[in-house]
Design a protein around this motif. Structure first.
Motif, PDB file in Angstrom:
ATOM      1  N   SER A   1      -7.020  -4.415  -2.439  1.00 49.98           N
ATOM      2  CA  SER A   1      -6.952  -2.998  -2.113  1.00 49.98           C
ATOM      3  C   SER A   1      -8.373  -2.443  -2.094  1.00 49.98           C
ATOM      4  CB  SER A   1      -6.107  -2.243  -3.151  1.00 49.98           C
ATOM      5  OG  SER A   1      -6.183  -0.843  -2.944  1.00 49.98           O
TER       6      SER A   1
ATOM      7  N   SER B   1      -1.470 -12.949  -2.647  1.00 54.05           N
ATOM      8  CA  SER B   1      -2.698 -12.359  -3.170  1.00 54.05           C
ATOM      9  C   SER B   1      -2.948 -11.038  -2.447  1.00 54.05           C
ATOM     10  CB  SER B   1      -3.887 -13.306  -2.949  1.00 54.05           C
ATOM     11  OG  SER B   1      -3.686 -14.530  -3.622  1.00 54.05           O
ATOM     12  N   ILE B   2      -3.451 -10.040  -3.192  1.00 51.72           N
ATOM     13  CA  ILE B   2      -3.590  -8.695  -2.620  1.00 51.72           C
ATOM     14  C   ILE B   2      -4.974  -8.138  -2.924  1.00 51.72           C
ATOM     15  CG2 ILE B   2      -2.676  -6.342  -2.578  1.00 51.72           C
ATOM     16  CD1 ILE B   2       0.002  -7.462  -3.502  1.00 51.72           C
TER      17      ILE B   2
ATOM     18  N   LEU C   1       1.952  -2.763  -7.478  1.00 52.66           N
ATOM     19  CA  LEU C   1       1.243  -3.983  -7.095  1.00 52.66           C
ATOM     20  C   LEU C   1       1.163  -4.951  -8.271  1.00 52.66           C
ATOM     21  CD1 LEU C   1      -1.643  -2.247  -5.113  1.00 52.66           C
ATOM     22  CD2 LEU C   1       0.256  -3.552  -4.135  1.00 52.66           C
TER      23      LEU C   1
ATOM     24  N   THR D   1      -3.799  -7.961  -8.660  1.00 51.06           N
ATOM     25  CA  THR D   1      -4.333  -7.353  -7.442  1.00 51.06           C
ATOM     26  C   THR D   1      -5.810  -7.007  -7.618  1.00 51.06           C
ATOM     27  OG1 THR D   1      -2.188  -6.414  -6.823  1.00 51.06           O
ATOM     28  CG2 THR D   1      -4.142  -5.373  -5.871  1.00 51.06           C
TER      29      THR D   1
ATOM     30  N   ARG E   1      -1.015   1.292  -8.436  1.00 50.65           N
ATOM     31  CA  ARG E   1      -1.144   0.078  -9.259  1.00 50.65           C
ATOM     32  C   ARG E   1       0.201  -0.365  -9.818  1.00 50.65           C
ATOM     33  NH1 ARG E   1      -6.468  -1.252 -11.085  1.00 50.65           N
ATOM     34  NH2 ARG E   1      -8.044   0.189 -10.252  1.00 50.65           N
TER      35      ARG E   1
ATOM     36  N   SER F   1       2.313  -3.972   4.010  1.00 51.24           N
ATOM     37  CA  SER F   1       2.886  -4.248   2.685  1.00 51.24           C
ATOM     38  C   SER F   1       4.347  -4.636   2.792  1.00 51.24           C
ATOM     39  CB  SER F   1       2.746  -3.016   1.787  1.00 51.24           C
ATOM     40  OG  SER F   1       1.404  -2.666   1.592  1.00 51.24           O
TER      41      SER F   1
END
Length: 320
Positions: free
Chosen positions: A248, A245-246, A269, A273, A266, A215
């Protein structure tokens, strides 16, 4: 007047015996932990060279200390109070150091059902002191993923769960972290990217503590287009990071990166996400290294959980 043999200057025989045997224990701890880890855990020699280097030095120091103690076992030595205190603090420091080395003993790769079934596609594996690189065979790829392992986890433990990513046409570089701790070299991904100049689109990812480093690297490197978090979350806000772009992926039964911690992340982010939760998944299912202390009780098989994790990863990378 010579005071070297006076009662006040020379440690009494009983005290010398105690000091001698405590020193023997310290020397044995240094050499013992080195032998135990180097001979008993294949992940030590297969990992980053820093840990085996330290272990070899510790083992040699322990043996040399033991020999010196034996040669000087009957030699009385003058002791002042500061020297006595310093000697005991030094021995305590040695024991703490040996305990720290034992704590660094990595979780070794334990091939699971996926590995036993064999690869679903052809790919090559290249291993160096710094990384395990997996590349698809017979086709060029323009996308790659650099992956930071979790703390003290053998890099090879992620080969099987990331194999479907390679099968989908992406190059995967799994880093071998110094002492198994990604925070010691958070920018290690830059070296992997430099070693693969043919890849034009990069994502970084990581498991647990490795995800923290991934990260941070994604936050401070604008050329990174994707971030994959396995049972992990950032410590810095990525809301202002554009063009990233992520994904999780977490486990609903994870006892370490708990659902509550994932939910709290959250706010760090971006709003877009993607979150994917493996129902019944636990922390140790994001790699193949056995069980992990403090983890939750799984409600799904490791193989089924890893299929979901890999599928979510492949789909995400396909959208970069």
């Amino acid at each position: 007047m010579d005071t070297s043999s006076s009662p006040a200057a020379v440690a009494p025989p009983r005290r010398r015996t105690v000091i001698f045997w405590v020193s023997v224990v310290c020397a044995a701890a240094l050499s013992g932990v080195a032998v135990w880890m180097l001979a008993g855990n294949p992940a030590v020699l297969a990992g980053h060279p820093l840990l085996p280097g330290i272990l070899l030095a510790a083992g040699a120091a322990g043996v040399a200390w033991a020999v010196l103690l034996w040669l000087r076992r009957d030699v009385p030595r003058p002791r002042s109070l500061p020297r006595i205190v310093g000697a005991w603090l030094g021995r305590l420091a040695v024991l703490v150091f040996a305990a720290g080395l034992a704590w660094l003993n990595p979780f070794a790769y334990q091939p699971g059902a996926t590995a036993e079934a064999g690869p679903t596609s052809d790919f090559s594996v290249t291993e160096t002191n710094a990384a395990v690189t997996m590349s698809p065979e017979g086709s060029a790829t323009a996308k790659g993923l650099v992956f930071y392992p979790g703390a003290r986890v053998d890099a090879r433990a992620y080969q099987d769960i990331l194999a479907p990513v390679v099968g989908a046409g992406y190059r995967v570089v799994i880093l071998k972290e110094p002492l198994g701790l990604s925070l010691l070299d958070g920018n290690q991904a830059r070296g992997a990217i430099g070693d693969n100049p043919d890849i034009t689109t990069w994502a970084v990812g990581g498991h647990s503590l490795g995800g923290v480093s991934a990260s941070s690297f994604a936050l401070h490197n604008a050329d990174i287009k994707g971030l994959v978090l396995y049972a992990s979350y950032p410590v810095e806000s990525l809301r202002g990071r554009t063009g990233l772009s992520i994904l999780s992926v977490s486990g609903s039964s994870d006892g370490l990166s708990t659902p509550a911690k994932i939910d709290a992340s959250r706010q760090l982010l971006p709003a877009d996400t993607e979150f994917a939760a493996v129902r019944g998944g636990v922390h140790a299912f994001f790699g193949d290294y056995g069980n992990q202390p403090g983890d939750g009780e799984p409600g799904v098989s490791r193989q089924a959980a890893q299929q979901q994790i890999a599928a979510a990863t492949v789909a995400f990378l396909g959208r970069l």
